[in-house]
Structures are given as structure tokens and as C-alpha cells.
Write an enzyme that holds these catalytic residues in place. Sequence first.
Site, PDB file in Angstrom:
ATOM      1  N   HIS A 138     -23.962  12.168  -8.364  1.00 16.59           N
ATOM      2  CA  HIS A 138     -24.344  12.519  -6.980  1.00 16.59           C
ATOM      3  C   HIS A 138     -25.848  12.256  -6.807  1.00 16.59           C
ATOM      4  O   HIS A 138     -26.282  11.132  -7.039  1.00 16.59           O
ATOM      5  CB  HIS A 138     -23.946  13.978  -6.726  1.00 16.59           C
ATOM      6  CG  HIS A 138     -24.032  14.444  -5.302  1.00 16.59           C
ATOM      7  ND1 HIS A 138     -24.163  13.627  -4.203  1.00 16.59           N
ATOM      8  CD2 HIS A 138     -23.985  15.703  -4.795  1.00 16.59           C
ATOM      9  CE1 HIS A 138     -24.201  14.349  -3.102  1.00 16.59           C
ATOM     10  NE2 HIS A 138     -24.113  15.609  -3.428  1.00 16.59           N
ATOM     11  N   HIS A 140     -19.262   4.264  -3.786  1.00 14.67           N
ATOM     12  CA  HIS A 140     -19.313   5.447  -2.930  1.00 14.67           C
ATOM     13  C   HIS A 140     -17.895   5.875  -2.576  1.00 14.67           C
ATOM     14  O   HIS A 140     -17.022   5.044  -2.387  1.00 14.67           O
ATOM     15  CB  HIS A 140     -20.080   5.130  -1.634  1.00 14.67           C
ATOM     16  CG  HIS A 140     -20.577   6.344  -0.944  1.00 14.67           C
ATOM     17  ND1 HIS A 140     -19.796   7.074  -0.090  1.00 14.67           N
ATOM     18  CD2 HIS A 140     -21.767   6.987  -1.018  1.00 14.67           C
ATOM     19  CE1 HIS A 140     -20.490   8.107   0.353  1.00 14.67           C
ATOM     20  NE2 HIS A 140     -21.692   8.076  -0.189  1.00 14.67           N
ATOM     21  N   ASP A 169     -28.853   5.604  -3.366  1.00 19.46           N
ATOM     22  CA  ASP A 169     -29.670   5.852  -4.562  1.00 19.46           C
ATOM     23  C   ASP A 169     -30.162   4.588  -5.244  1.00 19.46           C
ATOM     24  O   ASP A 169     -30.964   4.667  -6.182  1.00 19.46           O
ATOM     25  CB  ASP A 169     -28.845   6.682  -5.563  1.00 19.46           C
ATOM     26  CG  ASP A 169     -28.616   8.087  -5.025  1.00 19.46           C
ATOM     27  OD1 ASP A 169     -27.451   8.497  -4.902  1.00 19.46           O
ATOM     28  OD2 ASP A 169     -29.610   8.749  -4.693  1.00 19.46           O
TER      29      ASP A 169
HETATM   30  C1  SDX Z   1     -24.428   9.987  -3.514  1.00 21.51           C
HETATM   31  O1  SDX Z   1     -20.464  11.632  -1.054  1.00 21.51           O
HETATM   32  C2  SDX Z   1     -21.626  11.300  -0.585  1.00 21.51           C
HETATM   33  O2  SDX Z   1     -21.807  11.139   0.596  1.00 21.51           O
HETATM   34  C3  SDX Z   1     -22.757  11.194  -1.609  1.00 21.51           C
HETATM   35  C4  SDX Z   1     -24.091  10.667  -1.113  1.00 21.51           C
HETATM   36  C5  SDX Z   1     -24.741  11.623  -0.139  1.00 21.51           C
HETATM   37  O3  SDX Z   1     -25.560  11.165   0.656  1.00 21.51           O
HETATM   38  O4  SDX Z   1     -24.515  12.860  -0.282  1.00 21.51           O
HETATM   39  O5  SDX Z   1     -23.908   9.396  -0.495  1.00 21.51           O
HETATM   40  C6  SDX Z   1     -25.066  10.512  -2.283  1.00 21.51           C
HETATM   41  O6  SDX Z   1     -24.009  10.766  -4.335  1.00 21.51           O
HETATM   42  C7  SDX Z   1     -24.267   8.505  -3.650  1.00 21.51           C
HETATM   43  C8  SDX Z   1     -23.516   8.118  -4.963  1.00 21.51           C
HETATM   44  C9  SDX Z   1     -24.517   8.150  -6.125  1.00 21.51           C
HETATM   45  N1  SDX Z   1     -23.807   7.981  -7.400  1.00 21.51           N
HETATM   46  C10 SDX Z   1     -23.913   6.830  -8.110  1.00 21.51           C
HETATM   47  O7  SDX Z   1     -24.500   5.827  -7.726  1.00 21.51           O
HETATM   48  C11 SDX Z   1     -23.228   6.878  -9.466  1.00 21.51           C
HETATM   49  C12 SDX Z   1     -22.436   5.587  -9.681  1.00 21.51           C
HETATM   50  N2  SDX Z   1     -21.302   5.581  -8.714  1.00 21.51           N
HETATM   51  C13 SDX Z   1     -20.068   6.141  -9.139  1.00 21.51           C
HETATM   52  O8  SDX Z   1     -20.007   6.949 -10.223  1.00 21.51           O
HETATM   53  C14 SDX Z   1     -18.992   6.249  -8.064  1.00 21.51           C
HETATM   54  O9  SDX Z   1     -19.012   5.083  -7.331  1.00 21.51           O
HETATM   55  C15 SDX Z   1     -19.054   7.456  -7.158  1.00 21.51           C
HETATM   56  C16 SDX Z   1     -19.127   8.727  -7.919  1.00 21.51           C
HETATM   57  C17 SDX Z   1     -20.209   7.352  -6.237  1.00 21.51           C
HETATM   58  C18 SDX Z   1     -17.768   7.439  -6.320  1.00 21.51           C
HETATM   59  O10 SDX Z   1     -16.741   7.648  -7.200  1.00 21.51           O
HETATM   60  P1  SDX Z   1     -15.208   7.654  -6.723  1.00 21.51           P
HETATM   61  O11 SDX Z   1     -15.082   7.493  -5.266  1.00 21.51           O
HETATM   62  O12 SDX Z   1     -14.560   8.817  -7.364  1.00 21.51           O
HETATM   63  O13 SDX Z   1     -14.697   6.322  -7.315  1.00 21.51           O
HETATM   64  P2  SDX Z   1     -14.042   6.173  -8.739  1.00 21.51           P
HETATM   65  O14 SDX Z   1     -14.912   6.843  -9.758  1.00 21.51           O
HETATM   66  O15 SDX Z   1     -12.613   6.582  -8.633  1.00 21.51           O
HETATM   67  O16 SDX Z   1     -14.156   4.582  -8.969  1.00 21.51           O
HETATM   68  C19 SDX Z   1     -13.164   3.697  -8.463  1.00 21.51           C
HETATM   69  C20 SDX Z   1     -13.219   2.490  -9.391  1.00 21.51           C
HETATM   70  C21 SDX Z   1     -13.098   2.858 -10.871  1.00 21.51           C
HETATM   71  O17 SDX Z   1     -12.626   1.709 -11.542  1.00 21.51           O
HETATM   72  P3  SDX Z   1     -10.999   1.657 -11.925  1.00 21.51           P
HETATM   73  O18 SDX Z   1     -10.715   2.977 -12.641  1.00 21.51           O
HETATM   74  O19 SDX Z   1     -10.304   1.533 -10.591  1.00 21.51           O
HETATM   75  O20 SDX Z   1     -10.886   0.451 -12.802  1.00 21.51           O
HETATM   76  O21 SDX Z   1     -14.519   1.865  -9.271  1.00 21.51           O
HETATM   77  C22 SDX Z   1     -15.199   1.963 -10.518  1.00 21.51           C
HETATM   78  C23 SDX Z   1     -14.518   3.048 -11.312  1.00 21.51           C
HETATM   79  O22 SDX Z   1     -14.675   2.808 -12.713  1.00 21.51           O
HETATM   80  N3  SDX Z   1     -16.570   2.322 -10.194  1.00 21.51           N
HETATM   81  C24 SDX Z   1     -17.638   1.791 -10.772  1.00 21.51           C
HETATM   82  C25 SDX Z   1     -18.728   2.371 -10.126  1.00 21.51           C
HETATM   83  N4  SDX Z   1     -18.303   3.231  -9.198  1.00 21.51           N
HETATM   84  C26 SDX Z   1     -16.961   3.202  -9.238  1.00 21.51           C
HETATM   85  N5  SDX Z   1     -17.737   0.884 -11.773  1.00 21.51           N
HETATM   86  C27 SDX Z   1     -19.016   0.556 -12.124  1.00 21.51           C
HETATM   87  N6  SDX Z   1     -20.131   1.063 -11.545  1.00 21.51           N
HETATM   88  C28 SDX Z   1     -20.022   1.973 -10.552  1.00 21.51           C
HETATM   89  N7  SDX Z   1     -21.101   2.486 -10.005  1.00 21.51           N
END
Ligand code: SDX
Length: 430
Positions: free
Chosen positions: A270, A309, A365
Amino acid sequence: MTSKAETLNITDNRTGQQYEVPVADGTIRATDLRQIKTSDDDFGLMTYDPAYMNTASCRSAVTYLDGDNGVLRYRGYPIEQVAEKSSFLEVALLLLDGDLPSKAELEAWEKDVIAAMPVPEHIEALINSFPQDAHPMAMLMAAMAALGADHPEAVDLADDALQRKQIINIIGKIATLGAYMYRHSKGLPFVKPDPSKSYSENFLTMLYQDDKGGYTPDPRLVKALDVLLILHADHEQNCSTSAVRSVGSSQVDVYSSIAAGIAALYGPLHGGANEAVLKMLRRIDGGQTIPEFMEGVKGGKERLMGFGHRVYKNYDPRAKIIKKACEDVFEVTGKNPLLDIASGLEEIALADEYFVKRKLYPNVDFYSGLIYEALGLPAEMFTVMFAIGRAPGWLAQWNEMIHDKEQKISRPRQVYTGADERDYVEASAR
Ligand code: SDX
């Protein structure tokens, strides 16, 4: 969006029973499913939605997101217009009250918030009681809860005037607390807020003023900081806002609810992602090649922090604005070489099947840390900056929740997967 009276016809193939369930605003009420039973003593159907992938927890008028089209609006105003034309404190008031304030309303609000910036001595002592290398988010969480101890009257949620004072107090003090966390980490004395300065100007001065008192931040940096705070101000029902709402639903005071939001924001998935992005860019700058790193990401060994996201399946509109703001800041501070690495990663990711298939784009971010670093902040402070920006959004959402007649204490159900009833076995017989 207005509710259109529609219904769903559901046939339960287990019993042949038919049900008509109302649809409003594109949702069905989970409690309407309880009528679907296989027998009279059946509890009835629940929804199962781990991590709330497809569940609306509330009705809210504060922020609108369209994740497929990369749209973000605060009380209907597009983020692009608000970032360009408004100020952070005006946005805070907009989020709280729902409309743009008059000049007089804004001036009075700004005066109240700036006047609330000074923190009591015992909070300064609390910050000084932490080890110098304590993570600022842990200190911020503690300091916010400690502020609540100063305001036992804040438990009276029915008194709107009283709660407005707490809201002003939190928005005013969270910036000072953030600056003091930084000063503590550097072993520097605290600099008191100056009532003649703006919120963002005060923040930069409290960070960097030396003991001779001579420090005036470059107005371009003050503006860039204000824009960053605007961009972080609210984001509908993200993890930390949901934490604020859920904890607040127990009718605990607002300081404790905001402390819960700070705790949730601290996580690397997050708000902690901005700090993780800088560490990732530094690692690549330190020698790991981008192709090597990307192979590791696609192999599931790690994530491309700052990408992806839950809602945006398109470019995060905030990332676009921040990337542009980088140029303005670098005009003053000199270019951060990590920007080229970040842009290189973005270019590769946006063309790579792994990311395209999963609709992974830069989020808020990905670039923000580059600006914070250019402003002289260490990576550990980046999530504190996010918390300062998000405070008005948390407070607007909390305020909406305590006035929402549909809301009550947040208490989800579960699907039980544990052992059936069994008798206790004495230790001697195990
Ligand atoms: C914020 O919710 C909000 O509004 C948050 C926010 C706000 O203003 O409050 O926007 C702020 O928290 C932004 C997000 C910051 N976090 C990151 O940048 C961390 C990296 N991102 C991820 O961990 C992920 O994308 C999330 C946590 C942001 C979202 O996760 P989800 O929606 O639960 O998606 P998921 O984990 O189920 O991923 C779906 C697929 C997976 O692959 P498969 O299992 O389908 O093969 O996408 C992949 C994940 O492995 N994936 C990524 C990835 N994000 C998702 N693979 C590589 N790098 C990434 N960053």
C-alpha cells in the site's frame, strides 16, 4: 449514479426455489441472499469475497474512480484540474464539506489548520523517546494515538462542532509530526511551525530550517509538495481508508481510527510502496541490470513496486501528473538519475506481455519517491508524506461513515473450515 429499480431472478437448483432479488446501483444487498436456504434451519446464503475483490462496503460521495479509464475525481472535480488549480488545504476542505469553499471560508479554514500545527511538549518527548533509527511510520502511528489521549472529549461523535476541531487538529498536527520524525532521525532540534507561513511552506521549513533560522523554501518546491499532497488526498475505499472506517465503526475516537489508517498505509503493498520503489531503483542503479530484474519479476520472485493496482487497470492519472511534476522539481534540485531507470522500467513494462496481460501500469507510488528524494527526504519518510496527504481523505471518509445511517459496527462473517466438535483430551492422555 441514481438507482434504477431492477431485479435478479435466482433459481436455487438445490431446491428448485425461485427468488427475486432487487438490484440498486449495480449491486445486490448481501443480506438479500440470506432468504436462499435449503431448509428452515439453514443459515442462508452469504457472499464469500476474500480481500473484498468485488464488494462495496459503503455508499460514498467523496471520491469517484473509474479504474478502466484511469479517472479520479474529488467530489466530482477531475484530479487533473484540482492538482493544477487548487491547494492542498482547499482540497482538504472540499473533501470534507463536498463543495469548493468561498474565499472567506478557505481563509478561515487555513488559519484554523495552521494554528493547529504546533504539537504539545509531551508529544515531542514521545518522539525523542524513540531510537534515532526508528521507522517514522511506527513513530507516527504512536504519536497519533498519543494525540488522542490528549482529547478524551473526542469520544462524543454526536457533536459535529467538537469533531470538526479534532479534524482540524489532526490535519494541522500530522505535518508537524512528520517534520519532527525527520528532525529526530537526524538528531536535529525541532523547528516550531510559523503561523505566517502556508501549510506546505511550514512543512519544508520545519524540515530544513537551520539553527540560524534562515531558510525560505523555493516556491517551486512548495508548489510541487502541495501538488503531491493533493494527489494523495483521497482514493475511495483503499486498504487504509477501509481500516479507518472499520476501526471507526466501533465508535472509538477519530485519533485511534486515523492511527489504524497509518498502520495499514505502512504496508509495502500500500503506501509503503513508494519507499520500496526507491530501494528497487537503487538496487538496479547499483548493478542489477533491468532485463535481469524484470526476469525476476516475471518469474514471480518479486514485484515491480509502484506498478499495478486493484482498481486502475489503466495508467493511474496521479502517476502521470507526478511524472510531470518531477521535471518542475528537477529544474530546482537537479535531475535525479534514478528517473531514467524508472522511465526505462516503465517503457519495458508497458510493452511486455506479462504486464500488458495483467493490466499493470505505474501507480501513484512509482514516481512520487523521486520527488521526495529530490526534496531531500530519506526513503523512510516517503510513506509519512503519503499519510500527511491522505489524512483529509481518511477524515472525510470517517466523517461520512459516522453520519451514515446504514452503517453499524463492521463485523464480517466467515466460512468455517476448522475441526468439528470434539472433547478435550487431558495432557496425560495426549
Ligand atoms: C496504493 O487501493 C488504492 O487505491 C491504493 C492507493 C491509494 O491511493 O490508496 O492507490 C495507493 O497502495 C498503490 C499500490 C502501491 N503498491 C505497489 O505498487 C506494490 C506493487 N503492486 C502490487 O503488489 C499489486 O499490484 C497491488 C497490491 C497494488 C494490487 O494487488 P491486487 O489487485 O491484489 O492484484 P494481485 O496481487 O492479485 O495481482 C494480479 C496479478 C498477479 O499475477 P498472477 O497471480 O495473475 O500470475 O498481477 C501480478 C500478480 O502477481 N502483479 C504484479 C504486480 N502487481 C500485480 N506482478 C509484478 N509486479 C507487480 N507490481
